[in-house]
Design an enzyme around this catalytic site. Structure first.
Site, PDB file in Angstrom:
ATOM      1  N   ALA A  32       0.866  -1.199   0.000  1.00  0.00           N
ATOM      2  CA  ALA A  32       0.000   0.000   0.000  1.00  0.00           C
ATOM      3  C   ALA A  32       0.894   1.237   0.000  1.00  0.00           C
ATOM      4  O   ALA A  32       0.781   2.128   0.845  1.00  0.00           O
ATOM      5  CB  ALA A  32      -0.963   0.000   1.184  1.00  0.00           C
ATOM      6  N   HIS A  34       2.837   4.627  -0.464  1.00  0.00           N
ATOM      7  CA  HIS A  34       2.391   6.019  -0.567  1.00  0.00           C
ATOM      8  C   HIS A  34       3.633   6.902  -0.598  1.00  0.00           C
ATOM      9  O   HIS A  34       4.776   6.401  -0.559  1.00  0.00           O
ATOM     10  CB  HIS A  34       1.467   6.377   0.600  1.00  0.00           C
ATOM     11  CG  HIS A  34       2.039   6.026   1.941  1.00  0.00           C
ATOM     12  ND1 HIS A  34       3.091   6.693   2.502  1.00  0.00           N
ATOM     13  CD2 HIS A  34       1.722   5.037   2.817  1.00  0.00           C
ATOM     14  CE1 HIS A  34       3.377   6.177   3.666  1.00  0.00           C
ATOM     15  NE2 HIS A  34       2.570   5.147   3.890  1.00  0.00           N
ATOM     16  N   HIS A  37       6.606   6.119   1.636  1.00  0.00           N
ATOM     17  CA  HIS A  37       7.520   5.042   1.212  1.00  0.00           C
ATOM     18  C   HIS A  37       8.480   5.545   0.142  1.00  0.00           C
ATOM     19  O   HIS A  37       9.663   5.208   0.143  1.00  0.00           O
ATOM     20  CB  HIS A  37       6.728   3.860   0.640  1.00  0.00           C
ATOM     21  CG  HIS A  37       5.907   3.128   1.656  1.00  0.00           C
ATOM     22  ND1 HIS A  37       4.538   3.167   1.654  1.00  0.00           N
ATOM     23  CD2 HIS A  37       6.267   2.350   2.694  1.00  0.00           C
ATOM     24  CE1 HIS A  37       4.076   2.431   2.656  1.00  0.00           C
ATOM     25  NE2 HIS A  37       5.103   1.923   3.300  1.00  0.00           N
ATOM     26  N   GLY A 150      10.961   4.492   8.713  1.00  0.00           N
ATOM     27  CA  GLY A 150      10.428   5.828   9.000  1.00  0.00           C
ATOM     28  C   GLY A 150      10.347   6.086  10.495  1.00  0.00           C
ATOM     29  O   GLY A 150      10.051   5.191  11.289  1.00  0.00           O
ATOM     30  N   LYS A 152       8.093   7.708  11.910  1.00  0.00           N
ATOM     31  CA  LYS A 152       6.716   7.701  12.421  1.00  0.00           C
ATOM     32  C   LYS A 152       6.555   6.544  13.402  1.00  0.00           C
ATOM     33  O   LYS A 152       5.931   6.666  14.440  1.00  0.00           O
ATOM     34  CB  LYS A 152       5.698   7.576  11.287  1.00  0.00           C
ATOM     35  CG  LYS A 152       4.266   7.610  11.825  1.00  0.00           C
ATOM     36  CD  LYS A 152       3.264   7.737  10.722  1.00  0.00           C
ATOM     37  CE  LYS A 152       2.997   6.408  10.059  1.00  0.00           C
ATOM     38  NZ  LYS A 152       2.252   5.469  10.931  1.00  0.00           N
ATOM     39  N   SER A 188       0.576   7.507   6.063  1.00  0.00           N
ATOM     40  CA  SER A 188       0.478   6.120   6.520  1.00  0.00           C
ATOM     41  C   SER A 188      -0.377   5.345   5.534  1.00  0.00           C
ATOM     42  O   SER A 188      -1.303   5.903   4.934  1.00  0.00           O
ATOM     43  CB  SER A 188      -0.196   6.110   7.899  1.00  0.00           C
ATOM     44  OG  SER A 188      -0.743   4.842   8.164  1.00  0.00           O
ATOM     45  N   SER A 189      -0.101   4.040   5.416  1.00  0.00           N
ATOM     46  CA  SER A 189      -0.916   3.201   4.522  1.00  0.00           C
ATOM     47  C   SER A 189      -2.361   3.155   4.991  1.00  0.00           C
ATOM     48  O   SER A 189      -3.271   2.880   4.217  1.00  0.00           O
ATOM     49  CB  SER A 189      -0.365   1.777   4.492  1.00  0.00           C
ATOM     50  OG  SER A 189       0.950   1.797   4.018  1.00  0.00           O
ATOM     51  N   ARG A 190      -2.562   3.386   6.283  1.00  0.00           N
ATOM     52  CA  ARG A 190      -3.928   3.308   6.817  1.00  0.00           C
ATOM     53  C   ARG A 190      -4.780   4.515   6.420  1.00  0.00           C
ATOM     54  O   ARG A 190      -6.007   4.457   6.509  1.00  0.00           O
ATOM     55  CB  ARG A 190      -3.898   3.215   8.340  1.00  0.00           C
ATOM     56  CG  ARG A 190      -3.335   1.896   8.826  1.00  0.00           C
ATOM     57  CD  ARG A 190      -3.048   1.956  10.310  1.00  0.00           C
ATOM     58  NE  ARG A 190      -2.098   0.916  10.673  1.00  0.00           N
ATOM     59  CZ  ARG A 190      -2.443  -0.263  11.153  1.00  0.00           C
ATOM     60  NH1 ARG A 190      -3.684  -0.550  11.357  1.00  0.00           N
ATOM     61  NH2 ARG A 190      -1.516  -1.164  11.437  1.00  0.00           N
TER      62      ARG A 190
END
Ligand code: PAF
Length: 283
Positions: A32, A34, A37, A150, A152, A188-190
């Site tokens: 996923a 983004h 990444h 990352g 994060k 985030s992928s979420r």
């Protein structure tokens, strides 16, 4: 972009590159992909890597919630299209669980000296042993010079540094700054699973972190925590799971009156069903 789908092929490809003097970076992902990444991959190239291996693998052992694992976005075609412009400089590894784990998809037991017991670890039991296990296998397969993560997931980054020390894995672990949308939301992928309403609400998280940083020298730790709790209690769409101020090396929670050190704020928030985390250095 080169795709290697078998573990032996990827191991050979990386070994050959390293033998010919190339520096190989590694960006492990769960797909996923983004902009965060992409900036991590670019960050790897700006850190002297000639080739970057990107693994795309949704790791079952790090999910303590079956639904979260089932609903984790899987967008392989789109991910491969995103990586295509890198040409041969990026090698994509999309293994099956048995290629990574062998027959038994199971976490190892680690002693991360308490780094895994607070914050994310307290709310997601077993999560970091799953992360440690998959990375231990992936490092063994890929054998990169450097690996990039990352900030994060700052707690994850510190635990990966500990993992590499415990297992004496010869790889340099490098943390990359958080990528944020213009409104401040950490990428985030979420995020793709947020409703439009929650997408609009979510930048509140970073706003709160910035205010904590501004007030850090004036207010006590308890006052800051209470202020954050009240701010979220009054919010209609976002639910606070935890807010913590901790030493960024030991991840030990800060106490009132002890503000000397490298402190960082850590937060986890539910936007509907979607769990978002963020972090900000306070010093
Ligand atoms: O941060 C992630 O996406 C995952 O935890 C990682 C490092 C790829 C391990 O599965």
């Amino acid at each position: 972009m080169k795709g290697y789908f078998k573990r032996l092929e990827i191991s050979r490809a990386v070994a050959n590159l390293r033998k010919s003097g190339k520096i190989v970076g590694f960006v492990p992902t769960m797909g996923a992909l983004h902009a965060g990444h992409i900036s991590l991959i670019d960050f790897a190239f700006s850190h002297q890597c000639d080739t970057v291996v990107v693994s795309i693998f949704v790791n079952p052992t790090q999910f303590n919630n079956k639904e979260d694992l089932e609903h984790y976005p899987r967008t392989l075609e789109k991910d491969l299209a995103i990586l295509k412009p890198y040409g041969e400089k990026v090698i994509v590894f999309t293994p099956e669980p048995e290629e990574v784990y062998g027959e038994e998809v199971k976490s190892k037991v680690y002693d991360f000296e308490g780094l895994d017991k607070v914050m994310e670890g307290a709310f997601r039991p077993g999560h970091f042993e799953g992360v440690g296990t998959v990375l231990s296998h992936l490092f063994e397969i890929v054998k990169p010079d450097k690996a990039f993560f990352g900030e994060k997931d700052f707690q994850q980054l510190q635990i990966i540094k500990k993992l590499v020390a415990i297992e004496q894995i010869p790889v340099e672990i490098i943390g990359a700054p958080i990528n944020r949308n213009e409104d401040g939301l950490a990428q985030s992928s979420r995020n793709v699973r947020l409703t439009p309403e929650h997408t609009e609400a979510a930048p509140f998280i970073y706003k709160i972190l910035k205010q904590v940083r501004e007030d850090f020298n004036e207010k006590s730790i308890d006052q800051l925590k209470q202020w954050v709790e009240e701010a979220f209690a009054a919010h209609e769409l976002l639910k606070l799971e935890y807010f913590e101020i901790a030493d960024q090396n030991t991840l030990k929670p800060a106490k009132n009156g002890s503000k000397s050190g490298d402190f960082r704020a850590f937060i986890a928030v539910f936007a509907g069903d979607i769990r978002l985390i963020d972090t900000l250095s306070l010093t």
